[in-house]
Structures are given as structure tokens and as C-alpha cells.
Design a protein around this motif. Structure first.
Motif, PDB file in Angstrom:
ATOM      1  N   PHE A 184       0.821  -1.210   0.000  1.00 50.87           N
ATOM      2  CA  PHE A 184       0.000   0.000   0.000  1.00 50.87           C
ATOM      3  C   PHE A 184       0.852   1.255   0.000  1.00 50.87           C
ATOM      4  N   SER A 185       0.456   2.229  -0.808  1.00 49.94           N
ATOM      5  CA  SER A 185       1.043   3.561  -0.803  1.00 49.94           C
ATOM      6  C   SER A 185      -0.064   4.549  -0.484  1.00 49.94           C
ATOM      7  N   GLY A 186       0.032   5.184   0.677  1.00 48.90           N
ATOM      8  CA  GLY A 186      -1.034   6.085   1.083  1.00 48.90           C
ATOM      9  C   GLY A 186      -0.505   7.317   1.787  1.00 48.90           C
ATOM     10  N   SER A 187      -1.369   8.321   1.872  1.00 46.82           N
ATOM     11  CA  SER A 187      -1.029   9.570   2.550  1.00 46.82           C
ATOM     12  C   SER A 187      -2.221  10.021   3.380  1.00 46.82           C
ATOM     13  N   ASP A 188      -1.959  10.399   4.610  1.00 42.30           N
ATOM     14  CA  ASP A 188      -2.982  10.980   5.469  1.00 42.30           C
ATOM     15  C   ASP A 188      -2.661  12.448   5.670  1.00 42.30           C
ATOM     16  N   ILE A 189      -3.619  13.319   5.349  1.00 38.56           N
ATOM     17  CA  ILE A 189      -3.431  14.755   5.497  1.00 38.56           C
ATOM     18  C   ILE A 189      -4.347  15.244   6.615  1.00 38.56           C
ATOM     19  N   TYR A 190      -3.731  15.712   7.684  1.00 35.00           N
ATOM     20  CA  TYR A 190      -4.467  16.180   8.856  1.00 35.00           C
ATOM     21  C   TYR A 190      -4.509  17.708   8.812  1.00 35.00           C
ATOM     22  N   ARG A 191      -5.691  18.271   8.627  1.00 35.46           N
ATOM     23  CA  ARG A 191      -5.845  19.723   8.580  1.00 35.46           C
ATOM     24  C   ARG A 191      -6.546  20.168   9.857  1.00 35.46           C
ATOM     25  N   MET A 192      -5.756  20.449  10.876  1.00 35.85           N
ATOM     26  CA  MET A 192      -6.325  20.901  12.131  1.00 35.85           C
ATOM     27  C   MET A 192      -7.039  22.239  11.957  1.00 35.85           C
ATOM     28  N   ASP A 193      -6.575  23.054  10.992  1.00 33.51           N
ATOM     29  CA  ASP A 193      -7.191  24.357  10.762  1.00 33.51           C
ATOM     30  C   ASP A 193      -8.589  24.233  10.171  1.00 33.51           C
ATOM     31  N   GLN A 194      -8.894  23.077   9.559  1.00 31.86           N
ATOM     32  CA  GLN A 194     -10.212  22.867   8.950  1.00 31.86           C
ATOM     33  C   GLN A 194     -10.995  21.740   9.619  1.00 31.86           C
ATOM     34  N   ASN A 195     -10.412  21.136  10.639  1.00 35.03           N
ATOM     35  CA  ASN A 195     -11.035  19.985  11.303  1.00 35.03           C
ATOM     36  C   ASN A 195     -11.358  18.880  10.299  1.00 35.03           C
ATOM     37  N   LYS A 196     -10.386  18.601   9.416  1.00 33.62           N
ATOM     38  CA  LYS A 196     -10.593  17.577   8.395  1.00 33.62           C
ATOM     39  C   LYS A 196      -9.399  16.629   8.322  1.00 33.62           C
ATOM     40  N   LEU A 197      -9.720  15.405   7.949  1.00 43.26           N
ATOM     41  CA  LEU A 197      -8.701  14.402   7.646  1.00 43.26           C
ATOM     42  C   LEU A 197      -8.982  13.860   6.253  1.00 43.26           C
ATOM     43  N   TRP A 198      -7.981  13.919   5.385  1.00 42.19           N
ATOM     44  CA  TRP A 198      -8.078  13.312   4.064  1.00 42.19           C
ATOM     45  C   TRP A 198      -7.147  12.114   4.024  1.00 42.19           C
ATOM     46  N   MET A 199      -7.702  10.959   3.675  1.00 40.11           N
ATOM     47  CA  MET A 199      -6.930   9.715   3.613  1.00 40.11           C
ATOM     48  C   MET A 199      -6.791   9.314   2.150  1.00 40.11           C
ATOM     49  N   LEU A 200      -5.590   9.464   1.613  1.00 40.12           N
ATOM     50  CA  LEU A 200      -5.338   9.257   0.188  1.00 40.12           C
ATOM     51  C   LEU A 200      -4.828   7.845  -0.074  1.00 40.12           C
ATOM     52  N   ASN A 201      -5.397   7.207  -1.062  1.00 42.15           N
ATOM     53  CA  ASN A 201      -4.863   5.958  -1.602  1.00 42.15           C
ATOM     54  C   ASN A 201      -4.146   6.320  -2.890  1.00 42.15           C
ATOM     55  N   ASN A 202      -2.818   6.339  -2.839  1.00 45.36           N
ATOM     56  CA  ASN A 202      -2.041   6.766  -4.000  1.00 45.36           C
ATOM     57  C   ASN A 202      -1.950   5.696  -5.077  1.00 45.36           C
ATOM     58  N   ASP A 203      -2.379   4.471  -4.768  1.00 41.63           N
ATOM     59  CA  ASP A 203      -2.366   3.405  -5.764  1.00 41.63           C
ATOM     60  C   ASP A 203      -3.515   3.553  -6.759  1.00 41.63           C
ATOM     61  N   ASP A 204      -4.706   3.855  -6.248  1.00 41.42           N
ATOM     62  CA  ASP A 204      -5.846   4.000  -7.169  1.00 41.42           C
ATOM     63  C   ASP A 204      -6.326   5.447  -7.283  1.00 41.42           C
ATOM     64  N   GLU A 205      -5.550   6.386  -6.698  1.00 35.63           N
ATOM     65  CA  GLU A 205      -5.833   7.813  -6.822  1.00 35.63           C
ATOM     66  C   GLU A 205      -7.235   8.159  -6.316  1.00 35.63           C
ATOM     67  N   SER A 206      -7.530   7.672  -5.111  1.00 35.35           N
ATOM     68  CA  SER A 206      -8.803   7.979  -4.482  1.00 35.35           C
ATOM     69  C   SER A 206      -8.535   8.519  -3.076  1.00 35.35           C
ATOM     70  N   TYR A 207      -9.593   9.046  -2.438  1.00 36.84           N
ATOM     71  CA  TYR A 207      -9.407   9.532  -1.075  1.00 36.84           C
ATOM     72  C   TYR A 207     -10.723   9.504  -0.313  1.00 36.84           C
ATOM     73  N   ARG A 208     -10.588   9.503   1.008  1.00 30.46           N
ATOM     74  CA  ARG A 208     -11.722   9.606   1.913  1.00 30.46           C
ATOM     75  C   ARG A 208     -11.578  10.893   2.713  1.00 30.46           C
ATOM     76  N   GLU A 209     -12.703  11.448   3.137  1.00 36.54           N
ATOM     77  CA  GLU A 209     -12.693  12.674   3.924  1.00 36.54           C
ATOM     78  C   GLU A 209     -13.583  12.511   5.138  1.00 36.54           C
ATOM     79  N   CYS A 210     -13.104  12.989   6.270  1.00 32.22           N
ATOM     80  CA  CYS A 210     -13.924  12.975   7.474  1.00 32.22           C
ATOM     81  C   CYS A 210     -13.442  14.070   8.405  1.00 32.22           C
ATOM     82  N   GLN A 211     -14.179  14.284   9.478  1.00 29.87           N
ATOM     83  CA  GLN A 211     -13.738  15.223  10.486  1.00 29.87           C
ATOM     84  C   GLN A 211     -12.512  14.664  11.195  1.00 29.87           C
ATOM     85  N   LEU A 212     -11.627  15.551  11.584  1.00 31.46           N
ATOM     86  CA  LEU A 212     -10.384  15.128  12.205  1.00 31.46           C
ATOM     87  C   LEU A 212     -10.628  14.265  13.443  1.00 31.46           C
ATOM     88  N   GLY A 213     -11.600  14.637  14.252  1.00 31.93           N
ATOM     89  CA  GLY A 213     -11.875  13.875  15.462  1.00 31.93           C
ATOM     90  C   GLY A 213     -13.055  12.946  15.337  1.00 31.93           C
TER      91      GLY A 213
END
Length: 361
Positions: free
Chosen positions: A78-107
Motif C-alpha cells: 500500500f502507498s497512502g497519505s494521510d493529510i491532517y488539517r487541524m485548521d479545517q477539522n478535516k482528515l483526508w486519507m489518500l490511496n495513492n495506488d488508485d488515486e482515491s481519497y476519503r474525507e472525514c472530520q479530524l476527530g
């Protein structure tokens, strides 16, 4: 395997973009920690990987590239990236293999923060791992009998990622007794190599501390154990930790107070967990095999701890312990390879335009 996202000389190559694209987003100072890790044991699949962490006070990105040792789990690399945006209360979870992502609230999606080992390791037919069964799952009523926690600063030091570090060794022994007096024994070994306390006063590390404070506050998961061993190892231990806290309110708090003696940020970590299960035998299903020889009672575990952790439990008898490092329920090791401040494009903390949203909640 697709390469991790990188930032190179003014060009941003994010995920699966078709060729380099000129990145016009501003560059700003960013703390960058590169590292490597490995994991295995009864509850984790054998795997190794690399990690790059980009940190600013209000945002954080973690790039992970993991490969599993078993050819039967090759599909799970797996190749993935998690982007934690505390300034926006968001978490983006990227799957770099199939170029998709999930979004949810940070907490709001703590279960999604760390890699889901259950799909590829514990309890999966393609792995020899097993799932952790809590006491409620087994219909087993137990009480806390022993909770010994020891922290030792060894005096050893070495350079890691360009920084001088100090070694701490931690031994944790927990016994749970059922109503018949039969005992489950858990032994944990932790080794931490942490930066010198004065390093934490530098502007670079202050940025890192501020980001981590914001992150754990948002998740309401600000336990010192999680900070020290990292989300992957903490996730693997979380079932047992929840059991312990449920059985004896305050058991985890007691360990947290002693963990405060560990100064600095860990640039290298080793976690191992051994277990002997005797309580509630026959309550439900088969019990896991012992990972250390406890035929002589609690002294066996204490002697294993003494042998492994430099005589932390000094009042126990000496005993030979063989091959215990090959039979840990959880084994996790991490080491930083480079720590630096770099000028990084703001796009590093954004979802690439060509990634597809697969879930939002």
C-alpha cells in the motif's frame, strides 16, 4: 509499486498525476521527518515500510509505503497519505495506488486514522495472525492482580536522524485473575531513543509539538502512550488497553504518570508484547499459545522482563528465556533516518485535483 508523493525543485508530483506539473502554490517552512519501520507478531502481519511526515503548526501529512513479507499478502502492499488539517477539522486519507481519497472530520473517524490491520493480518485467512479477543468477547470476568510499570534511563546515547538521542527502557507487567484464581499475564517491552530535552526548545521542534498538541486534542486521544509508540503500535495494543482500563479505572493513568519521566521526542521506538493466557480456560474457544515459559508462575514473566530489560524487576529469580523475540504478539520498530526543515509547497497539504472522493462523513 507507485512512488510516494514527493516535492522536488519547484515541481509537485502528487500521487498519480500524469507527469510533472508546475506547482504555483507558495512554499513555506515545514518540518520533515523521514523514517522506516517494521512490524510483525501474532496480531500483526509481517511487513516493513517507509514514512515521511510533513509538519506545520496547523497541519500534518504522513506518507506511508508498506510492503508485506508474505507473497499471499502482496495484494495488500500500500502507498497512502494521510493529510491532517487541524485548521479545517478535516482528515483526508489518500490511496495513492488508485488515486482515491476519503474525507472525514479530524476527530470523527478515529477508527480510520491508522492502517486497518484487520483486513490483512489478524483474523484473515491469508495470514497466520489472530484477532485479539477481549474479556467480554470470551465471557470472562477478571480483576486486576498486578500492574508493575518501570521506566529506566539507561545512560546510553546515539545519533539518529542527525540528533543526539538518549535511551529509555520500559517494562510493564499486568496480571488479570479470574474467579478461580487462574491468571492471564501480559508483559510489554518498550525501548525509546528520544531527543535531548534542550532540542525541544528549538523553533523547529516547537512547531512539531504545537502540531501534535492540536492533533491529539482534536482526537481526544491525548494519551502519552499513543504519542510515544505511534498510532500503528497503539492501534495494535488498543483492544488490550481498553480492556485494562475497563477492568481497573486508573490503571492507564498510573502508567501515564511514570511515562512523564521520558523526556524528548522519540526518534526510534521498539514495542514488543508477550502473553500467557490461563484465565477462563474453556470459556469460549481455544486460547492462544504461551509466548514465554510461565510454568513457574509470575516469576517466569518477571525474569523474562529482567532478562530483556536490564533487570528492571530486580527482586525476581533469574531464569532462561529463549526465542521470546520470535513469538511476540506484537512487534513494532521505528527509526527516523533524517530530520530537517524544508521549504515545502502548500499543495503538499491538499488533495490532488485528479483524485476521486470515495467516501465523506
Amino acid at each position: 509499486m507507485k512512488a510516494l508523493p514527493v516535492v522536488v525543485a519547484g515541481l509537485s508530483v502528487l500521487g498519480g498525476c500524469a507527469g510533472p506539473m508546475t506547482d504555483t502554490t507558495p512554499k513555506n517552512p515545514t518540518m520533515v521527518i523521514q523514517g522506516k519501520y517494521s512490524m510483525g507478531g501474532l496480531y500483526l502481519p509481517e511487513a516493513s515500510g517507509t514514512e515521511v511526515v510533513y509538519t506545520r503548526p496547523d497541519r500534518r501529512r504522513v506518507d506511508n509505503d508498506v510492503e508485506f513479507d508474505s507473497f499471499m499478502l502482496g495484494w495488500a502492499d500500500f502507498s497512502g497519505s494521510d493529510i491532517y488539517r487541524m485548521d479545517q477539522n478535516k482528515l483526508w486519507m489518500l490511496n495513492n495506488d488508485d488515486e482515491s481519497y476519503r474525507e472525514c472530520q479530524l476527530g470523527g473517524c478515529l477508527a480510520d486514522v491508522s492502517f486497518n490491520f484487520n483486513s490483512v493480518g489478524p483474523g484473515n485467512s491469508d495470514s497466520n495472525g489472530k484477532a485479539y479477543e477481549g474479556y467480554n468477547d470470551r465471557g470472562c470476568q477478571v480483576s486486576l492482580k498486578t500492574n508493575e510499570f518501570n521506566v529506566q534511563k539507561t545512560g546510553n546515547s546515539r545519533m539518529i536522524g542527525g540528533y543526539s538521542t538518549n535511551e529509555y527502557r520500559v517494562g510493564w507487567e499486568i496480571e488479570m485473575a479470574d474467579q478461580s484464581g487462574r491468571v492471564d499475564t501480559n508483559l510489554f517491552q518498550f525501548v525509546f531513543w528520544t531527543t535531548a530535552p534542550e532540542v525541544g526548545q528549538s523553533p523547529l521542534w516547537q512547531v512539531h509539538q504545537q502540531a501534535m498538541d492540536n492533533y491529539y486534542q482534536a482526537l481526544e486521544a491525548n494519551h502519552p502512550m499513543a504519542r510515544l509508540i505511534g498510532p500503528e503500535a497503539y492501534d495494535a495494543l488498543s483492544g488490550f488497553i481498553e480492556d485494562l482500563d475497563r477492568i481497573h479505572n486508573g490503571a492507564i493513568t498510573e502508567t501515564a504518570e511514570k511515562l512523564a519521566a521520558i523526556e524528548g521526542y522519540p526518534l526510534a521506538t521498539k514495542v514488543e508484547w508477550f502473553q500467557k493466557l490461563e484465565a477462563c480456560r474453556g470459556a469460549s474457544g481455544s486460547r492462544h499459545a504461551s509466548t514465554v515459559d510461565l510454568n513457574k508462575g509470575v516469576g517466569g514473566v518477571a525474569n523474562a522482563a529482567a532478562n530483556a530489560l536490564g533487570n528492571f524487576i530486580k527482586d525476581k529469580r533469574d531464569a532462561a528465556v529463549t526465542a521470546w523475540t520470535d513469538n511476540a504478539l506484537v512487534r513494532y520498530e521505528y527509526e527516523a533516518t533524517q530530520v530537517s526543515e524544508q521549504m515545502v509547497h502548500d499543495s503538499t497539504f491538499m488533495v490532488p485535483d485528479d483524485y476521486t472522493l470515495v467516501r465523506r462523513r
